[in-house]
Design an enzyme around this catalytic site. Structure first.
Site, short mmCIF file in Angstrom:
data_model
loop_
_atom_site.label_atom_id
_atom_site.label_comp_id
_atom_site.label_asym_id
_atom_site.label_seq_id
_atom_site.Cartn_x
_atom_site.Cartn_y
_atom_site.Cartn_z
N SER A 7 -4.08 18.93 -1.05
CA SER A 7 -4.21 17.85 0.21
C SER A 7 -4.01 18.16 1.40
O SER A 7 -3.00 19.19 1.56
CB SER A 7 -3.59 16.58 -0.43
OG SER A 7 -3.55 15.71 0.57
N TYR A 16 5.02 12.66 -3.14
CA TYR A 16 3.72 13.13 -3.62
C TYR A 16 3.18 14.18 -2.70
O TYR A 16 2.69 15.27 -3.41
CB TYR A 16 2.63 11.70 -3.03
CG TYR A 16 1.38 12.29 -3.17
CD1 TYR A 16 0.70 12.70 -4.28
CD2 TYR A 16 0.65 12.49 -1.93
CE1 TYR A 16 -0.61 13.01 -4.45
CE2 TYR A 16 -0.90 13.14 -1.83
CZ TYR A 16 -1.19 13.26 -3.13
OH TYR A 16 -2.70 13.91 -3.17
N LYS A 54 2.41 18.49 -4.25
CA LYS A 54 1.36 19.41 -3.81
C LYS A 54 1.89 20.76 -3.27
O LYS A 54 1.46 21.59 -3.69
CB LYS A 54 0.21 18.52 -2.76
CG LYS A 54 -0.29 17.42 -3.16
CD LYS A 54 -1.21 17.80 -4.35
CE LYS A 54 -2.07 16.63 -5.22
NZ LYS A 54 -2.55 17.03 -6.40
P1 NAD Z 1 -7.92 9.40 -9.21
O1 NAD Z 1 -6.58 8.80 -9.32
O2 NAD Z 1 -8.84 8.70 -9.09
O3 NAD Z 1 -8.12 10.39 -10.13
C1 NAD Z 1 -7.06 11.24 -10.94
C2 NAD Z 1 -7.35 11.29 -12.54
O4 NAD Z 1 -6.23 11.91 -13.13
C3 NAD Z 1 -7.20 9.61 -12.96
O5 NAD Z 1 -8.51 9.53 -13.54
C4 NAD Z 1 -6.19 9.61 -14.00
O6 NAD Z 1 -6.39 8.90 -14.94
C5 NAD Z 1 -5.96 11.29 -14.34
N1 NAD Z 1 -4.44 11.53 -14.54
C6 NAD Z 1 -3.41 11.20 -13.90
N2 NAD Z 1 -2.41 11.89 -14.58
C7 NAD Z 1 -2.87 12.41 -15.70
C8 NAD Z 1 -2.13 12.83 -16.89
N3 NAD Z 1 -1.05 13.20 -16.86
N4 NAD Z 1 -3.14 13.67 -17.68
C9 NAD Z 1 -4.42 13.52 -17.76
N5 NAD Z 1 -5.08 12.66 -16.64
C10 NAD Z 1 -4.42 12.25 -15.76
O7 NAD Z 1 -7.54 10.17 -7.98
P2 NAD Z 1 -8.74 11.10 -6.81
O8 NAD Z 1 -8.69 10.45 -5.54
O9 NAD Z 1 -10.01 11.22 -7.59
O10 NAD Z 1 -7.91 12.37 -6.70
C11 NAD Z 1 -7.90 13.34 -7.41
C12 NAD Z 1 -7.06 14.63 -7.03
O11 NAD Z 1 -7.23 14.82 -5.71
C13 NAD Z 1 -5.49 14.27 -7.08
O12 NAD Z 1 -4.69 15.46 -7.75
C14 NAD Z 1 -4.89 13.66 -5.88
O13 NAD Z 1 -3.88 14.02 -5.52
C15 NAD Z 1 -6.01 14.61 -4.97
N6 NAD Z 1 -6.36 14.36 -3.57
C16 NAD Z 1 -6.71 13.00 -3.59
C17 NAD Z 1 -6.83 12.55 -2.14
C18 NAD Z 1 -7.66 11.03 -1.77
O14 NAD Z 1 -7.37 10.56 -0.73
N7 NAD Z 1 -8.31 10.61 -2.95
C19 NAD Z 1 -6.85 13.41 -1.12
C20 NAD Z 1 -6.25 14.47 -1.28
C21 NAD Z 1 -5.91 15.19 -2.71
C1 WQD Z 2 -6.13 6.36 7.05
C2 WQD Z 2 -5.99 5.72 8.36
C3 WQD Z 2 -3.93 4.36 8.41
C4 WQD Z 2 -5.04 1.52 5.67
C5 WQD Z 2 -3.55 9.37 2.74
C6 WQD Z 2 -2.52 10.35 2.16
C7 WQD Z 2 -2.81 11.77 1.89
C8 WQD Z 2 -4.41 11.80 1.43
C9 WQD Z 2 -5.20 10.54 1.78
C10 WQD Z 2 -3.99 12.48 -0.87
C11 WQD Z 2 -4.73 5.85 8.84
C12 WQD Z 2 -5.16 3.61 8.80
C13 WQD Z 2 -4.82 2.54 6.36
C14 WQD Z 2 -4.89 0.35 5.98
C15 WQD Z 2 -4.88 1.05 8.12
N1 WQD Z 2 -4.30 11.43 -0.28
N2 WQD Z 2 -4.81 2.39 7.83
N3 WQD Z 2 -4.91 0.15 7.33
O1 WQD Z 2 -2.70 8.13 5.55
O2 WQD Z 2 -4.83 9.83 6.39
O3 WQD Z 2 -3.67 9.89 3.80
O4 WQD Z 2 -4.82 9.35 1.82
O5 WQD Z 2 -3.74 13.44 -0.99
O6 WQD Z 2 -1.89 12.15 1.16
O7 WQD Z 2 -1.25 9.98 2.74
O8 WQD Z 2 -5.32 8.02 4.53
O9 WQD Z 2 -6.84 6.05 4.14
O10 WQD Z 2 -4.20 5.70 4.04
O11 WQD Z 2 -5.41 5.95 6.11
O12 WQD Z 2 -4.87 0.96 9.54
O13 WQD Z 2 -4.81 -0.76 5.24
O14 WQD Z 2 -6.21 4.19 8.41
O15 WQD Z 2 -2.83 4.08 9.47
O16 WQD Z 2 -4.41 5.81 10.27
P1 WQD Z 2 -4.14 9.12 5.20
P2 WQD Z 2 -5.17 6.39 4.52
#
Ligand code: NAD
Ligand code: WQD
Length: 359
Positions: A135, A159, A163
């Site tokens: 991430s 969190y 990562k």
């Molecule tokens: P999500 O929660 O929709 O998907 C994660 C999936 O993993 C879920 O279906 C959950 O049930 C499964 N899971 C969790 N723990 C588990 C376990 N112990 N065993 C088996 N399955 C398990 O989230 P997402 O948004 O699709 O994110 C996927 C990956 O990408 C995550 O690792 C997340 O940290 C990373 N990521 C997400 C974002 C974002 O903003 N969505 C940004 C950067 C990184």
């Molecule tokens: C985006 C912008 C907020 C909600 C997070 C995690 C990061 C990654 C992605 C997994 C920011 C603003 C948000 C609201 C708002 N996840 N905001 N009102 O913070 O960039 O990243 O998700 O890895 O680790 O920290 O994303 O969508 O939460 O926020 O004003 O109700 O929207 O302040 O500027 P962020 P976000």
């Protein structure tokens, strides 16, 4: 087990029933891979897997779903024993920043210990190609933008540290055994949904992220959006982020798998998956209003602790080395997010409610 005549590459996708995972599974199936999903459904629904099957039609014969926990060695071992897995795409993990502050052990156990378990299994079955969901959070408060892959890493919450720790574990693993091939994909802000409107993001409880919240205001599930701060040193005072369409992300995973397949000496490499463009909260809301025709009521509130003013990524390394570039615009993201919202205002829960009503 050999599938599809034995020539087909088998990819194990942890977290494949989740938001990014499900879109990636569709893309993998369409690109001809055999996919084995391992997901414990902690943050997802089996209905999502049903819809993935429906979206890929005949290719669904090349999809297997196992409800299993990556923290459970026996369950995971059974899956590796059953399929001759060539590579793993590892999405499974918990991702709520606030919850990780309140319950750090849950996050370290699930994300870090779960990953260790997975890596041990991969090693045992000699499956040493891995694409890991990292991430942009590992850049912490970046010293400048765009974020480059060689920037110093830091994390502002448990969190983010999961990562960061996993990235370091993967580096150590590769140093100890150079036959591993590892790509760590650092996603920026994934949004949008499949253009069919059949799969999308379905957060439980109050959404933490901007777009799911905006979507829920638009469908009437929430009254107004709180804008977290309008006093940042940005063009309109609100936070700027690099939003990326989940379909572009899905394509990025296929590009990463192809790169692993042809690059035995890739080592353990990070790549940003972003668009290289920043969009403010107000710009995003305006784009969503335009796509949906709905007014999003706003309230300016305090900054959210830990938020940065501006984060976006450099796309150069992924473009040059993976041959991948995001294609879809903010308009595409909003249009597809809105289609998903209209068709599924209560996410996958609606399906289950309807089923319960029938019986
Ligand atoms: P999500 O929660 O929709 O998907 C994660 C999936 O993993 C879920 O279906 C959950 O049930 C499964 N899971 C969790 N723990 C588990 C376990 N112990 N065993 C088996 N399955 C398990 O989230 P997402 O948004 O699709 O994110 C996927 C990956 O990408 C995550 O690792 C997340 O940290 C990373 N990521 C997400 C974002 C974002 O903003 N969505 C940004 C950067 C990184
Ligand atoms: C985006 C912008 C907020 C909600 C997070 C995690 C990061 C990654 C992605 C997994 C920011 C603003 C948000 C609201 C708002 N996840 N905001 N009102 O913070 O960039 O990243 O998700 O890895 O680790 O920290 O994303 O969508 O939460 O926020 O004003 O109700 O929207 O302040 O500027 P962020 P976000």
């Amino acid at each position: 087990i050999q599938h599809g005549g034995g020539a087909q590459e088998i990819v194990l996708v942890t977290g494949g029933a989740g938001y990014i995972g499900s879109h990636t599974v569709v893309e993998l199936l369409q690109q001809g891979y055999f996919v084995v999903i391992v997901d414990n459904l902690y943050n997802s629904a089996e209905e999502c897997v049903n819809r993935v099957r429906e979206l890929v039609g005949d290719r669904s014969q090349f999809l297997a779903f196992h409800k299993a926990d990556i923290c459970d060695t026996l369950q995971l071992d059974a899956v590796f024993r059953k399929y001759k897995t060539s590579a793993v795409v590892h999405f499974a993990g918990l991702k709520a920043v606030g919850e990780s502050v309140a319950e750090p052990l849950k996050y370290y156990k699930n994300n870090v210990a779960g990953t260790l378990n997975l890596l041990e299994c991969m090693k045992k079955y000699d499956c040493k190609k891995l694409v890991f969901s990292s991430s942009a959070t590992v850049y912490g408060q970046p010293k400048s933008v765009p974020c480059m892959e060689d920037f110093p890493l830091q994390a502002a919450n448990p969190y983010g540290r999961t990562k960061l720790f996993i990235e370091e574990i993967l580096n150590d693993l590769y140093e100890s055994d150079k036959t591993w091939r590892i790509i760590m994909l650092r996603y920026f802000n994934p949004v949008g949904a499949h253009p069919s409107g059949r799969i999308g993001e379905d957060p439980a409880g109050i959404p933490n992220n901007l777009m799911p919240f905006v979507e829920q205001v638009a469908v009437g599930r929430r009254k107004e959006l709180s804008v977290f701060g309008k006093d940042y040193p940005t063009r309109d005072g609100t936070g700027i982020r690099d939003y990326i369409h989940v379909l572009d992300l899905a394509a990025g995973h296929v590009a990463a798998l192809r790169k692993l397949a042809v690059t035995p000496d890739i080592g353990c490499e990070p790549y940003n998956l972003g668009t290289g463009r920043g969009t403010s909260v107000l710009e995003m809301v305006a784009a969503f209003e335009k796509a949906s025709g709905k007014k999003i009521p706003l309230r300016i509130s305090d900054r959210r602790p830990g938020d940065c003013a501006e984060v976006f990524g450099s796309t150069k390394k992924a473009e040059e080395e993976l041959g991948w570039k995001a294609k879809l615009s903010i308009e595409d993201m909003c249009r597809d997010q809105w289609r998903w919202a209209c068709k599924n205002p209560w996410g996958y829960r609606e399906h289950y409610a309807a089923e319960a009503h029938k019986s």
